[in-house]
Structures are given as structure tokens and as C-alpha cells.
Design a protein around this motif. Structure first.
Motif, PDB file in Angstrom:
ATOM      1  N   LEU A 105       0.836  -1.205   0.000  1.00  0.00           N
ATOM      2  CA  LEU A 105       0.000   0.000   0.000  1.00  0.00           C
ATOM      3  C   LEU A 105       0.867   1.250   0.000  1.00  0.00           C
ATOM      4  O   LEU A 105       0.616   2.202  -0.747  1.00  0.00           O
ATOM      5  N   ARG A 106       1.893   1.259   0.854  1.00  0.00           N
ATOM      6  CA  ARG A 106       2.739   2.450   0.954  1.00  0.00           C
ATOM      7  C   ARG A 106       3.546   2.686  -0.312  1.00  0.00           C
ATOM      8  O   ARG A 106       3.732   3.816  -0.743  1.00  0.00           O
ATOM      9  N   ALA A 107       4.013   1.601  -0.929  1.00  0.00           N
ATOM     10  CA  ALA A 107       4.837   1.735  -2.130  1.00  0.00           C
ATOM     11  C   ALA A 107       4.014   1.989  -3.387  1.00  0.00           C
ATOM     12  O   ALA A 107       4.572   2.344  -4.430  1.00  0.00           O
ATOM     13  N   LEU A 188      -6.512  -8.122   7.938  1.00  0.00           N
ATOM     14  CA  LEU A 188      -7.568  -7.118   7.772  1.00  0.00           C
ATOM     15  C   LEU A 188      -7.152  -5.787   8.387  1.00  0.00           C
ATOM     16  O   LEU A 188      -7.293  -4.730   7.764  1.00  0.00           O
ATOM     17  N   VAL A 189      -6.631  -5.827   9.602  1.00  0.00           N
ATOM     18  CA  VAL A 189      -6.186  -4.590  10.260  1.00  0.00           C
ATOM     19  C   VAL A 189      -5.034  -3.954   9.490  1.00  0.00           C
ATOM     20  O   VAL A 189      -5.010  -2.736   9.265  1.00  0.00           O
ATOM     21  N   ALA A 190      -4.079  -4.758   9.058  1.00  0.00           N
ATOM     22  CA  ALA A 190      -2.912  -4.226   8.354  1.00  0.00           C
ATOM     23  C   ALA A 190      -3.283  -3.623   7.011  1.00  0.00           C
ATOM     24  O   ALA A 190      -2.603  -2.702   6.533  1.00  0.00           O
ATOM     25  N   SER A 191      -4.345  -4.116   6.377  1.00  0.00           N
ATOM     26  CA  SER A 191      -4.730  -3.611   5.059  1.00  0.00           C
ATOM     27  C   SER A 191      -5.334  -2.216   5.113  1.00  0.00           C
ATOM     28  O   SER A 191      -5.538  -1.593   4.070  1.00  0.00           O
ATOM     29  N   LEU A 192      -5.607  -1.717   6.313  1.00  0.00           N
ATOM     30  CA  LEU A 192      -6.257  -0.421   6.451  1.00  0.00           C
ATOM     31  C   LEU A 192      -5.273   0.743   6.434  1.00  0.00           C
ATOM     32  O   LEU A 192      -5.690   1.903   6.352  1.00  0.00           O
ATOM     33  N   THR A 193      -3.984   0.457   6.540  1.00  0.00           N
ATOM     34  CA  THR A 193      -2.998   1.529   6.563  1.00  0.00           C
ATOM     35  C   THR A 193      -1.703   1.072   5.916  1.00  0.00           C
ATOM     36  O   THR A 193      -1.357  -0.106   5.964  1.00  0.00           O
ATOM     37  N   GLY A 194      -1.011   2.025   5.318  1.00  0.00           N
ATOM     38  CA  GLY A 194       0.282   1.731   4.728  1.00  0.00           C
ATOM     39  C   GLY A 194       1.435   1.921   5.687  1.00  0.00           C
ATOM     40  O   GLY A 194       2.581   1.659   5.333  1.00  0.00           O
ATOM     41  N   LYS A 195       1.150   2.370   6.899  1.00  0.00           N
ATOM     42  CA  LYS A 195       2.190   2.586   7.906  1.00  0.00           C
ATOM     43  C   LYS A 195       2.312   1.333   8.770  1.00  0.00           C
ATOM     44  O   LYS A 195       1.382   0.965   9.489  1.00  0.00           O
ATOM     45  N   ARG A 196       3.465   0.701   8.711  1.00  0.00           N
ATOM     46  CA  ARG A 196       3.642  -0.578   9.396  1.00  0.00           C
ATOM     47  C   ARG A 196       3.514  -0.446  10.910  1.00  0.00           C
ATOM     48  O   ARG A 196       2.988  -1.340  11.576  1.00  0.00           O
ATOM     49  N   ALA A 197       4.018   0.653  11.479  1.00  0.00           N
ATOM     50  CA  ALA A 197       3.950   0.825  12.928  1.00  0.00           C
ATOM     51  C   ALA A 197       2.503   0.920  13.393  1.00  0.00           C
ATOM     52  O   ALA A 197       2.115   0.314  14.400  1.00  0.00           O
ATOM     53  N   PHE A 198       1.678   1.693  12.667  1.00  0.00           N
ATOM     54  CA  PHE A 198       0.268   1.813  13.018  1.00  0.00           C
ATOM     55  C   PHE A 198      -0.442   0.474  12.870  1.00  0.00           C
ATOM     56  O   PHE A 198      -1.276   0.092  13.699  1.00  0.00           O
ATOM     57  N   ALA A 199      -0.117  -0.245  11.800  1.00  0.00           N
ATOM     58  CA  ALA A 199      -0.747  -1.545  11.566  1.00  0.00           C
ATOM     59  C   ALA A 199      -0.390  -2.523  12.674  1.00  0.00           C
ATOM     60  O   ALA A 199      -1.257  -3.230  13.205  1.00  0.00           O
ATOM     61  N   ALA A 200       0.887  -2.587  13.046  1.00  0.00           N
ATOM     62  CA  ALA A 200       1.311  -3.507  14.103  1.00  0.00           C
ATOM     63  C   ALA A 200       0.648  -3.165  15.432  1.00  0.00           C
ATOM     64  O   ALA A 200       0.178  -4.058  16.150  1.00  0.00           O
ATOM     65  N   GLY A 201       0.593  -1.875  15.753  1.00  0.00           N
ATOM     66  CA  GLY A 201      -0.055  -1.466  16.997  1.00  0.00           C
ATOM     67  C   GLY A 201      -1.537  -1.791  17.008  1.00  0.00           C
ATOM     68  O   GLY A 201      -2.085  -2.219  18.023  1.00  0.00           O
ATOM     69  N   GLY A 202      -2.198  -1.601  15.869  1.00  0.00           N
ATOM     70  CA  GLY A 202      -3.614  -1.922  15.784  1.00  0.00           C
ATOM     71  C   GLY A 202      -3.883  -3.401  15.958  1.00  0.00           C
ATOM     72  O   GLY A 202      -4.856  -3.801  16.601  1.00  0.00           O
ATOM     73  N   ILE A 203      -3.028  -4.231  15.394  1.00  0.00           N
ATOM     74  CA  ILE A 203      -3.205  -5.683  15.508  1.00  0.00           C
ATOM     75  C   ILE A 203      -3.057  -6.125  16.961  1.00  0.00           C
ATOM     76  O   ILE A 203      -3.878  -6.880  17.490  1.00  0.00           O
ATOM     77  N   VAL A 204      -2.007  -5.657  17.624  1.00  0.00           N
ATOM     78  CA  VAL A 204      -1.797  -6.017  19.023  1.00  0.00           C
ATOM     79  C   VAL A 204      -2.960  -5.529  19.876  1.00  0.00           C
ATOM     80  O   VAL A 204      -3.434  -6.236  20.782  1.00  0.00           O
TER      81      VAL A 204
END
Length: 287
Positions: A105-107, A188-204
């Protein structure tokens, strides 16, 4: 100065080889995703956490096998092993899922993917299969180490090996349940953002913030509150399904007669996550 009306032959040729189609693209995405999950083909920094996780679960398995060989009793059976190390699976999928989808997504490479004979379903299926396989291997590999320890120390010969295999296979199935649910939610959570840090935090957050809810519901003075409380968290949801499908001492949580309810919710959660994930990428593909 050359004449612009002259056509120069610079050696371009048409591709005359086999066109592999969607299946080959799916396979390539799956293999790439599985390699990326363990940092293969990436920098040394990308390998640190995946292989640290592999080292931890493998060390635990070796210790369990060693203790069993000395005392003749398995400290943790295959189902309990998966339950005990489920917290590590949370952090594993939280790190790996953003690597699989957030980077794309980010790239901005998704339009390139979908310009080929690749559909949104193929992309989603390849990513899900890669993460499920990686998470399952993280549990199944150490479980196999425990199996080897039991098989080589059995006192009943080939019969003992078969009995041990009969314990291992349900354990692998139980690990697969963990892997499927965690992978579906994490992607699903990771697909909502291209920022890996936000995605990882959301998953946890999804996994850890729902756990206290189970404790609160369990203490409510209502009928069947303790048996139904596990429905509020993905972690206790899997444990509830495991205690119903694979009953045993110290396995899972007490679900009483509500085992089918846990299984129905688990299937519903996985199906909903996958459908939302597919909808998300069909929208991206149509842009």
C-alpha cells in the motif's frame, strides 16, 4: 543528425515463451510472502524478530522433550503448547502482516499487480495462505520436535510411535485454527494503513484489549456468564473451540454446552475478516 522518418531495428523481439497465467502469479506471491514472513531475501534486521520467535518456541519444545525423557510425563501436551505460546503468535502476526500488505500500500505497487492477470481474490488468497502457513509452522515445527522426543523415548515400540502421532495430528489441527484466525484478523487490520507501525499497533490492540473484557464478563452474576465470556476475545475463542473439539485435562477453557457456539463464532469471524479483506482489495483494484 538521423532522419526521424527512418525506423531503426534495435533488436526488440516478441515474447514467444509460455504464459503461465494466474496460477503462477498466485504461487509467486505465496512463496514471496512466506519468505518475507521469515525475513528470507531481506536484510539482517528483517530476520531478527521472526527467527527470534522461532528460536524461543523451539527452545521451549526442546526443554519439554528433555523433561519428558527424564520424568516420563509430558509437561505440556500439543494443545497446551499452542495455548501457552499463543501470545508469541500475536506479536508474530503483528510484525509479519504489515510486511505482507502495508508495504504494498505504501509503495503504491498494487496497480502494477492488478494490471497483470491477477485478481483481488488471488492477491488476498496468496497473502492469507502465506501468513497462515508461517504462523502454523511457528507452532507445528516445535510440536514436531516434541513428537520426535516422544517417539525416540517410547517404551512400547512402534505402537508408542503411532500413539504419539495420534496426539500430534490433532495438535497440528489446533495450531492451524490459531493460525487461520490470527492471520485473518491481522491482515484485515494491516490492510487499512500503509504505515507498518500503526498496523502492528492496531493488531496487538485488537487481541490484547479484548482479553480484559473476558475477565469482566466472567465475573458477571448471570446465567452461563463464565462459559460464554470467552466469546469476547479471539484468544479465548480459539481455546474454547479447542476444549470442545479436543477435550482433555488442562486444555482450553470451560465452555460447557456452548462449544458449537464458539465454533460458529470462530467461523463467522474468519469469514467476515476475509470478505472485508477481499472487498478492500477489490476497491483498490478498481481504482
Amino acid at each position: 543528425m538521423s532522419d526521424p522518418s527512418v525506423i531503426h531495428d534495435i533488436g526488440y523481439q516478441r515474447y514467444a515463451g509460455p504464459r503461465l497465467g494466474r496460477g503462477a502469479v498466485f504461487g509467486a506471491l505465496y512463496v514471496h510472502g512466506l519468505r518475507a514472513a521469515f525475513g528470507l531475501g531481506r536484510s539482517a534486521k528483517a530476520k531478527i524478530f521472526p527467527w527470534l520467535a522461532v528460536g524461543i518456541v523451539s527452545l521451549v519444545a526442546v526443554i519439554i522433550a528433555a523433561v519428558r525423557s527424564q520424568i516420563g510425563v509430558l509437561p505440556l501436551d500439543y494443545q497446551q503448547f499452542a495455548d501457552t505460546l499463543s501470545w508469541l503468535i500475536i506479536f508474530f502476526v503483528a510484525i509479519v502482516a504489515p510486511e505482507l500488505v502495508s508495504r504494498d500500500l505504501r509503495a503504491g505497487v498494487l496497480p502494477l499487480y492488478f494490471s497483470r492477470p491477477l485478481r483481488a481474490f488471488d492477491y488476498v488468497a496468496a497473502k492469507v495462505a502465506a501468513l497462515v502457513t508461517a504462523a502454523w509452522l511457528l507452532l507445528a515445527g516445535p510440536q514436531f520436535i516434541i513428537f520426535l522426543g516422544g517417539a525416540f523415548t517410547t517404551k512400547t515400540g512402534f505402537r508408542g510411535v503411532l500413539d504419539e502421532l495420534g496426539d500430534l495430528l490433532p495438535g497440528w489441527g489446533y495450531s492451524l485454527i490459531w493460525a487461520v484466525l490470527f492471520a485473518a484478523i491481522a491482515l484485515l487490520v494491516a490492510s487499512l494503513t500503509g504505515k507498518r507501525a500503526f498496523a502492528a499497533g492496531g493488531i496487538v490492540a485488537v487481541f490484547l484489549m479484548t482479553t480484559p473484557v473476558v475477565g469482566v464478563l466472567a465475573f458477571l452474576d448471570t446465567n452461563n456468564s463464565q462459559e460464554l465470556a470467552g466469546l469476547a476475545s479471539p484468544m479465548t475463542l480459539v481455546s474454547g473451540v479447542g476444549s470442545w473439539l479436543l477435550p482433555g485435562p488442562g486444555t482450553g477453557i470451560d465452555v460447557g454446552r456452548f462449544g458449537p457456539v464458539y465454533l460458529i463464532e470462530l467461523v463467522t469471524v474468519v469469514a467476515t475478516c476475509l470478505l472485508l479483506l477481499l472487498t478492500r482489495y477489490r476497491k483498490v483494484a478498481s481504482l
